[in-house]
Scaffold this active site. Structure first.
Site, PDB file in Angstrom:
ATOM      1  N   GLY A 577       0.822  -1.203   0.000  1.00  0.00           N
ATOM      2  CA  GLY A 577       0.000   0.000   0.000  1.00  0.00           C
ATOM      3  C   GLY A 577       0.847   1.240   0.000  1.00  0.00           C
ATOM      4  N   PRO A 579       2.503   4.949   1.189  1.00  0.00           N
ATOM      5  CA  PRO A 579       3.165   5.292   2.461  1.00  0.00           C
ATOM      6  C   PRO A 579       2.176   5.885   3.454  1.00  0.00           C
ATOM      7  CG  PRO A 579       4.392   6.157   0.574  1.00  0.00           C
ATOM      8  CD  PRO A 579       3.086   5.686   0.053  1.00  0.00           C
ATOM      9  N   GLY A 580       2.427   5.601   4.725  1.00  0.00           N
ATOM     10  CA  GLY A 580       1.659   6.220   5.792  1.00  0.00           C
ATOM     11  C   GLY A 580       0.346   5.573   6.121  1.00  0.00           C
ATOM     12  N   VAL A 581       0.050   4.366   5.618  1.00  0.00           N
ATOM     13  CA  VAL A 581      -1.225   3.720   5.923  1.00  0.00           C
ATOM     14  C   VAL A 581      -1.116   2.781   7.113  1.00  0.00           C
ATOM     15  CG1 VAL A 581      -2.051   3.918   3.559  1.00  0.00           C
ATOM     16  CG2 VAL A 581      -0.782   1.891   4.237  1.00  0.00           C
ATOM     17  N   GLY A 582       0.085   2.644   7.701  1.00  0.00           N
ATOM     18  CA  GLY A 582       0.236   1.861   8.913  1.00  0.00           C
ATOM     19  C   GLY A 582       0.637   0.426   8.692  1.00  0.00           C
ATOM     20  N   THR A 584       3.709  -0.975   8.869  1.00  0.00           N
ATOM     21  CA  THR A 584       4.648  -1.440   9.899  1.00  0.00           C
ATOM     22  C   THR A 584       3.953  -1.599  11.244  1.00  0.00           C
ATOM     23  OG1 THR A 584       6.463  -0.337   8.737  1.00  0.00           O
ATOM     24  CG2 THR A 584       6.833  -0.936  11.030  1.00  0.00           C
ATOM     25  N   SER A 986      -6.023   4.526 -17.543  1.00  0.00           N
ATOM     26  CA  SER A 986      -7.410   4.759 -17.132  1.00  0.00           C
ATOM     27  C   SER A 986      -8.019   6.022 -17.711  1.00  0.00           C
ATOM     28  CB  SER A 986      -7.485   4.810 -15.605  1.00  0.00           C
ATOM     29  OG  SER A 986      -6.686   5.866 -15.103  1.00  0.00           O
ATOM     30  N   LYS A1029      -9.975   6.962  -6.350  1.00  0.00           N
ATOM     31  CA  LYS A1029     -10.600   7.807  -7.382  1.00  0.00           C
ATOM     32  C   LYS A1029     -12.018   8.209  -6.979  1.00  0.00           C
ATOM     33  CE  LYS A1029      -7.970   5.686 -11.157  1.00  0.00           C
ATOM     34  NZ  LYS A1029      -8.037   4.834 -12.366  1.00  0.00           N
TER      35      LYS A1029
END
Length: 1094
Positions: A577, A579-582, A584, A986, A1029
């Site tokens: 995913g 960066p920053g979505v948790g 780790t 797309s 989107k």
């Protein structure tokens, strides 16, 4: 004082030992022959060998008459070398093979082949780069011009000319020559070699030797008069022979032994030659010893009749060599009884005595010099003593040259004494170092002996066991507590047995001990009890993360299987995913939910296979790989190992780490993972591996195939708001010191923050902004209330008071907690510019040079209850600045014809509403694309334009099917925000809709957005990133979204209902359906019902 009598005693012992040796030693020959030169000459006739070139006699005894004859080579036997090779096959042939190059009569006999062997000295040569004479000390001079003592010979003596104004100049590297001391050099320049041979043939073996000024230079000729020192020596070539390393039948160089006679000064360079390398002699003593073994005395050249010619060197005109004009330098007259001269000489003799006691090589040199002194008292020849002191020392070239250039005897003695004193200091230092090393070795040996005795005594008394025994016992205790497999147990026993038979000081003992340390620290059979409670795991996961339903369900499935089976095998999960979505933090939560140990390491940028598989034990400092280190650290064989940034793993010259991960992450192979260091199979099947990645494209396909990929697509606005209120806000508030303060962040302000500041899929940027808000609030509170409410603690006392206070505190409290001390003050250097003249200079004279340091923790301060701070959307700008995103979409009103709205996926993991503009201009039917578009978008535009051209008649753009379309027009397509790169398929439906709008002059509603890839025949293919989107469309107020039918299941299952609220979704499979939906209720759409039926 007699120098012979004072110093010969220092070398007497070695001389007597050598004199008893019947071998070819120089001192032994001295003892046999005694001072009689004739006796030595007669004794040497017993040895018969042959050699093409000859070397001069240098021995530690008084030279014989034959030795004093000049060396030469007979040229009459021109094929002497061929004869030598032929005669060598006949052992009975003992005739002399030297070639006569001068001209005695045919009946003149050559010297007997049994002449005593000669060892050419190697006190210094142009090849010795170190310039040391300690090991290659020059023997005493045996002057060539002395009269022979055998009147029966037909060879007349050769006298050294007193005047020789023009000579061949030979540059000498690294050390100068001194009169009376031999020097061997290797000449490589063919021209100089030929000239020397010609000089020998003519009986004029004289040249001038001058020291090069550049220590690194190496040349046989002088091209610049300033490249050499002007003062040199007039030397006689006593012997020449082929240089070592020359090929058979080819003379690569010539070794010439020079005997300097007197000092000369270079006045003019008559002729210079071409440059060539001069290589100094290495192993001259070996060549000389070979000459000794051959027992050969060279044939001296006949004396040239009559006075010397004025043009002695005219024959050198045909050789490209250096010829110079020289003048003789005469030592100034002196009184040998002068007190200064005698004092210098006494000091030199004293220094010689001191050096002789420290350096055995100097004793031999001094003995050689004393035995060959003509004068009975060394004080009768102070100039020769100075030259000898300089010749045997290892001084700098310039210092030795100064001694050579000194014509005043007292000055020469003073400079020689200076050089000799340095030699004495060096010898004393060497002796001191040797004594220190010997004393340390003796001390260690004594300590070792006593320690071994002490160990034996203690062992006999049962007081203490051996240290090695303790170590072995420790390893056995560790192994007994582990469930080692049989193969590992066998290796352990073998290594332990090896350690028992090794000495502790051996290097192999350390390697074996380290290996056993690692082998017994791996948790064989030890695991942490796992918690398979579904309720507990659900609670832990919900406490740490909001949303992420797919990930949580997968973990609960894992627990359910383990609960039913009682055990679980290791799994490999990959969280992919933005960066920053948790990703780790999800791994940490999983470990906490399962009650497993946690270990994390990152492979981003890793290029060495040894980090995964370990190093071989043969390398110094070898270590196992990361996974073995992880098992040692956590102490269990079932930890959760998080491998971060698996998509950014590198590849270098040390192998491919991604390929090394295949064995570790393959459930079928990691039951017997083989580390290079451990070299025993390690079971990793119970380890739960969790990998994280931002993109799956860069992960090698074999590695990706072994992992179970879970997409962590990001958070919608509602999820971000919940995360901010539940996790990010309280954490930032406590980190800013406002945990108990009444500082509130309005949820409406959080919504504005998410909508206009932090549109990324992750919450990392949102966390930064919330941290900034609370930090700014803390600053405002402290500034408004001032120092009265938040006073600084009492300043630290002065250094003396601090120490006294610390002592009192220690006495009162009974311990040293909070002790205060001082350290040296280290302030940053001032960087202020020069102060103006009117300013008062700042002085630090009164400042204390020490700074007080303490271990007392500073206590936090409480914010008064009267303080109330609320961050609202109105004052949010005061905390985080102006909004980053000004508006959600570019066109709020109806755009002109040729503009459509597409949906894109940005690189930071967020979606965006992207308008697409098309314009026609006069031209030749070309297509121009701008807006930093990628190759895939360009291809989509080409496909859309081709489809429109092929269906121009059905679309009503042309009147007839055969009408040429766009032959005189160019099409320009642009996507705004040109600084942001755009890529992906797309945008196909949106570009095609823009083309149809442009050519039919029909506007498209700004409330309609579309996404989907198109094919050349008009099919609409599914795309990715629908959640992001649709979130962007929801934020921009889009009412209708046209999406591929293939994405219907994805949208209905993964997009939250809160995001889909208020949006009508139209799923299409063909571009004709797209056009009918986009241009609904338009005039062109009514015509298309007949011509463009879906």
């Amino acid at each position: 004082m007699n120098f012979l009598g004072s110093l010969r005693a220092a070398a007497g012992s070695s001389a007597r030992i050598c004199s008893r040796d019947p071998g070819p030693s120089r001192l032994a020959l001295s003892g046999v022959a005694g001072p009689s030169r004739l006796a030595y000459h007669a004794a040497g006739r017993a040895m018969v060998t042959r050699r093409t070139f000859y070397s001069s006699t240098v021995a530690d005894y008084t030279p014989t008459a034959a030795i004093r004859l000049p060396r030469w080579v007979n040229a009459r036997l021109g094929n002497a070398r061929d004869q030598e090779s032929d005669d060598a096959q006949s052992p009975t042939d003992q005739s002399q093979s030297g070639a006569r190059l001068d001209g005695p009569e045919d009946g003149q006999s050559t010297p007997p082949a049994s002449a005593p062997p000669s060892t050419p000295p190697s006190s210094s040569s142009s090849s010795s780069g170190d310039g040391s004479d300690s090991s290659d000390a020059p023997p005493p001079p045996a002057p060539p011009p002395e009269s022979p003592s055998q009147p029966q010979t037909s060879i007349s003596k050769q006298s050294v000319p007193e005047s020789y104004p023009q000579v061949l100049a030979l540059p000498i590297a690294r050390r100068p020559l001194f009169p009376g001391f031999y020097k061997a050099v290797v000449v490589r320049n063919p021209a100089v070699v030929a000239a020397i041979k010609e000089m020998m043939r003519r009986g004029q073996p004289y040249l001038g030797a001058f020291l090069l000024k550049d220590e690194n230079a190496d040349s046989d000729i002088i091209t610049d008069i300033n490249s050499v020192h002007p003062v040199g020596v007039f030397a006689q070539i006593t012997s020449v022979f082929t240089a070592q390393g020359s090929k058979e039948g080819e003379e690569e160089g010539l070794t010439a032994v020079l005997y300097p006679h007197r000092r000369i000064r270079l006045t003019e360079l008559i002729k210079g030659g071409t440059t060539a390398s001069v290589q100094p002699v290495e192993g001259v003593e070996a060549d000389a010893s070979a000459a000794e073994a051959e027992g050969q005395l060279p044939t001296p050249p006949p004396e040239r009749e009559g006075a010397p010619m004025n043009m002695q060197t005219s024959f050198l005109e045909k050789f490209p060599v250096s010829v110079v004009n020289v003048e003789n330098l005469v030592t100034q007259s002196y009184n040998k009884d002068d007190q200064y001269i005698r004092a210098f000489m006494s000091e030199i003799v004293s220094v010689f005595k001191d050096i002789a006691q420290l350096n055995p090589l100097f004793r031999d040199q001094i003995a050689n010099f004393s035995m060959n002194q003509v004068a009975t008292n060394v004080f009768d020849e102070p100039d020769k003593l100075a030259d000898f002191a300089a010749a045997v020392s290892t001084g700098e070239p310039n210092e030795l040259q100064d001694v050579l250039e000194s014509l005043v005897v007292s000055d020469r003695l003073r400079k020689a004494l200076l050089v000799l004193k340095k030699e004495l200091i060096n010898a004393q230092l060497q002796s001191k170092l040797a004594r220190d090393v010997d004393s340390k070795i003796a001390k260690r040996q004594r300590e070792y002996y006593l320690m071994e005795q002490l160990k034996g005594i203690k062992k006999e008394l049962g007081m203490e066991s051996d240290g090695k025994d303790k170590l072995i016992e420790k390893f056995k205790e560790r192994a007994a507590a582990l469930k080692m497999p049989e193969a590992v147990r066998k290796v352990f026993d073998e290594e332990l047995n090896k350690l028992q038979h090794l000495e502790p000081a051996a290097s192999e003992a350390n390697v074996t001990r380290n290996y056993l340390e690692w082998l017994t620290q791996i948790p064989w059979g030890q695991h942490s009890p796992e918690n398979y409670s579904i309720a507990h795991a659900q609670k832990v996961l919900d406490e740490d993360h909001y949303g992420l339903k797919d990930v949580k369900d997968r973990i609960l499935e894992f627990l359910a299987v383990g609960k039913l089976r009682g055990t679980v095998q290791g799994k490999i999960i990959c969280l992919a995913g933005p960066p920053g979505v948790g990703k780790t933090s999800i791994g940490k939560s999983i470990a906490r939910a399962l009650n497993r140990q946690f270990f994390r390491f990152s492979v981003g940028g890793l290029t060495d296979v040894a980090e995964i598989k370990g190093h071989r034990r043969t390398y110094v400092g070898a270590l196992p790989g990361k996974i073995i280190q992880a098992l040692k650290r956590v102490g269990t064989e079932n930890p959760l190992v998080l491998i971060d940034e698996v998509d950014k793993i590198g590849r270098g010259h040390n192998g491919d780490p991604a390929s090394a991960l295949l064995e570790m992450l393959d459930p079928e192979q990691n039951t017997a993972f083989l580390d290079h260091y451990m070299d025993v199979p390690v079971d990793l099947s119970r380890v739960l591996f969790v990998c994280t990645a931002n993109m799956l494209d860069t992960i090698p396909a074999p590695l990706l195939d072994r992992m179970e990929v879970l997409e962590v697509s990001g958070y919608v606005s509602e999820e971000k708001a919940q995360i901010a209120s539940r996790y990010l806000g309280p954490q930032a508030k406590e980190a800013s010191g406002l945990k108990e303060a009444d500082v509130q962040l309005d949820p409406a302000a959080v919504d504005v923050l998410i909508k206009y500041y932090c549109r990324e899929s992750g919450v990392r940027n949102l966390k930064k902004h919330i941290d900034k808000i609370y930090r700014k609030a803390a600053l405002k509170i402290v500034q408004e209330l001032g120092e009265e409410v938040f006073p600084e603690p009492t300043p630290a006392p002065a250094p003396e008071e601090a120490v006294a206070a610390a002592a009192d505190t220690t006495k009162e409290d009974g311990d040293s907690t909070g002790a205060t001390r001082t350290v040296e003050k280290q302030d940053a250097p001032p960087e202020t510019p020069a102060a103006p003249e009117t300013s008062t200079p700042h002085s630090d004279a009164k400042e204390d040079p020490d700074r007080v340091v303490t271990t007392i923790e500073r206590k936090p301060m409480k914010v008064p209850d009267t303080v109330h701070v609320t961050i609202t959307p109105e004052n949010l700008k005061d905390y985080v600045g102006p909004p980053i995103y000004q508006k959600d979409r570019l066109y709020v009103q109806a755009p002109p014809a040729g503009v459509s709205t597409g949906l894109g996926y940005l690189g930071n993991g967020s979606g965006a509403v992207m308008p697409i503009e098309a314009l026609s201009t006069p031209g030749k039917g070309g297509l121009q694309l701008t807006g930093k578009l990628g190759e895939v978008i360009r291809e989509s535009a080409q496909i859309a334009l081709s489809w429109v051209k092929s269906h121009a008649y059905e679309l009503g753009i042309t009147k007839t099917p055969d009408e040429v379309f766009l032959a005189d027009k160019d099409i320009h397509v642009h996507m705004p925000e040109g600084s942001i790169g755009k890529e992906g398929p797309s945008a196909g439906t949106a570009i095609l809709s823009a083309f149809v709008s442009l050519f039919t002059k029909t506007k498209i509603s700004p409330d309609i957005a579309m996404t989907g890839e198109i094919s050349l025949v008009g099919m609409v293919l599914p795309v990715g990133g629908l959640k992001e989107k649709i979130l962007a469309a929801h934020r921009a107020g889009i009412k209708t979204i046209i999406a591929p039918a293939g994405n219907r299941q994805d949208i209905e299952a993964n997009v939250p209902d809160s995001v889909k609220t208020g949006i009508r979704f139209v799923y299409v499979e063909d571009v004709k359906e797209v056009l009918h939906e986009v241009f609904r209720n338009e005039a062109v759409a009514e015509r298309w019902k007949d011509t463009l039926a879906p």
